[in-house]
Write an enzyme that holds these catalytic residues in place. Structure first.
Site, short mmCIF file in Angstrom:
data_model
loop_
_atom_site.label_atom_id
_atom_site.label_comp_id
_atom_site.label_asym_id
_atom_site.label_seq_id
_atom_site.Cartn_x
_atom_site.Cartn_y
_atom_site.Cartn_z
N ARG A 180 48.50 38.83 42.24
CA ARG A 180 47.13 38.35 42.55
C ARG A 180 47.13 36.84 42.73
NH1 ARG A 180 42.18 40.58 39.12
NH2 ARG A 180 42.69 38.76 37.91
N THR A 229 41.61 33.65 44.41
CA THR A 229 40.82 34.71 45.08
C THR A 229 40.93 36.07 44.40
OG1 THR A 229 42.69 35.36 46.47
CG2 THR A 229 41.28 33.57 47.30
N ASP A 251 45.97 38.31 30.29
CA ASP A 251 46.93 38.52 31.38
C ASP A 251 48.10 39.33 30.83
OD1 ASP A 251 49.22 38.14 33.15
OD2 ASP A 251 47.92 36.74 34.21
N ASP A 305 51.74 38.00 31.45
CA ASP A 305 52.04 36.81 30.65
C ASP A 305 52.28 37.18 29.19
OD1 ASP A 305 51.84 35.15 32.82
OD2 ASP A 305 49.87 34.33 32.30
C1 PRP Z 1 47.94 42.01 37.27
C2 PRP Z 1 48.10 43.45 36.84
C3 PRP Z 1 47.77 44.20 38.10
C4 PRP Z 1 46.72 43.32 38.74
C5 PRP Z 1 45.39 43.96 38.54
O1 PRP Z 1 49.07 41.59 37.94
O2 PRP Z 1 49.35 43.76 36.34
O3 PRP Z 1 48.88 44.34 38.96
O4 PRP Z 1 46.78 42.06 38.08
O5 PRP Z 1 44.40 43.26 39.18
P1 PRP Z 1 43.55 43.86 40.38
O6 PRP Z 1 43.11 45.23 39.99
O7 PRP Z 1 42.41 42.89 40.49
O8 PRP Z 1 44.41 43.87 41.62
P2 PRP Z 1 49.30 40.10 38.46
O9 PRP Z 1 48.85 39.97 39.88
O10 PRP Z 1 48.71 39.12 37.50
O11 PRP Z 1 50.88 39.97 38.51
P3 PRP Z 1 51.99 40.16 37.37
O12 PRP Z 1 52.06 41.63 37.05
O13 PRP Z 1 53.21 39.69 38.05
O14 PRP Z 1 51.61 39.33 36.19
N1 URA Z 2 45.35 41.27 35.37
C1 URA Z 2 45.56 41.13 34.05
O1 URA Z 2 46.71 41.00 33.59
N2 URA Z 2 44.49 41.13 33.23
C2 URA Z 2 43.22 41.25 33.69
O2 URA Z 2 42.27 41.24 32.88
C3 URA Z 2 43.03 41.38 35.07
C4 URA Z 2 44.12 41.41 35.89
#
Ligand code: PRP
Ligand code: URA
Length: 205
Positions: free
Chosen positions: A102, A106, A197, A200
């Protein structure tokens, strides 16, 4: 599309500790494993079986074995925190990977990796702990459908109503299994109360 919220008391207990901001990555990973195991069992409750003739030490019997291959597709990177229990429970499982990230401003997910095994004829479970806006899940399911998957489920740990609505609109045929259905998204598209997150917290970044 059906929405299934895990009702097991152990799932609620584990979720409470996942949500707790003082939980450190080492415990966070164990808790992720535990709730993902419960979700894996729940999301595969309806897997097809077929008959197999075997001999017990005492007699012949017609017994059941799983009929179709199972493919799990974690959305990188946080989805990796849900993968291990699928390996442990389903030893013949195949794994595909979809990389989505993400944008911090945005909240729109950008695809950076996709490697999928053959999916036609398999049960495919796309796994990602957080269903927030639903953009990542909808994109990942579009990718697995393009690769020939027809029997698909989505498994997450926490879902927001906004993400459920988006996924239901984009892919009305896909059942969703979640550990919890939370209240709403905040202005930055994080889930409330949520757990922050996930990636993280899983990787200590
Ligand atoms: C997080 C999570 C999902 C996404 C969900 O990933 O693991 O993949 O956000 O959000 P959405 O429903 O609004 O699309 P992130 O993009 O933070 O990446 P990561 O898993 O690498 O931390
Ligand atoms: N991705 C995350 O890891 N946490 C949230 O709350 C939303 C998106």
């Amino acid at each position: 599309m059906s929405l299934h919220v895990l009702a097991h008391p152990l799932a609620q207990h584990v979720l409470t500790h996942l949500r707790d901001k003082t939980t450190k990555p080492v415990l966070f990973r164990t808790l992720s494993y535990q709730i993902s195991l419960l979700l894996a069992l729940e999301a595969t409750r309806d897997l097809a079986t077929t008959d197999k003739e075997i001999e017990t030490p005492l007699e012949k019997v017609t017994a059941k074995v799983l009929a179709k291959p199972l493919v799990v597709v974690p959305i990188l990177r946080a989805g990796l925190g849900m993968l291990q229990p699928f390996h442990d429970v389903f030893p013949d499982v195949s794994v595909g990977y979809v990389g989505l990230e993400r944008d911090h401003e945005t909240a729109i997910a950008r695809s950076y990796y996709c490697k999928l095994p053959p999916l036609a004829g398999a049960r495919v479970l796309v796994v990602d702990p957080m269903l927030a806006t639903g953009g990542s899940a909808a994109q990942a399911i579009t990718l697995v459908k393009a690769q020939g998957a027809t029997e698909i489920g989505f498994v997450c740990i926490v879902a927001a109503p906004e993400g459920v609505a988006t996924l239901q609109k984009a892919h009305p045929d896909i059942p969703i299994h979640t550990g919890a259905l939370d209240r709403q998204l905040n202005a930055r598209k994080y889930i409330l109360p949520g757990l922050g997150d996930f990636g993280d917290r899983l990787y200590g970044t």
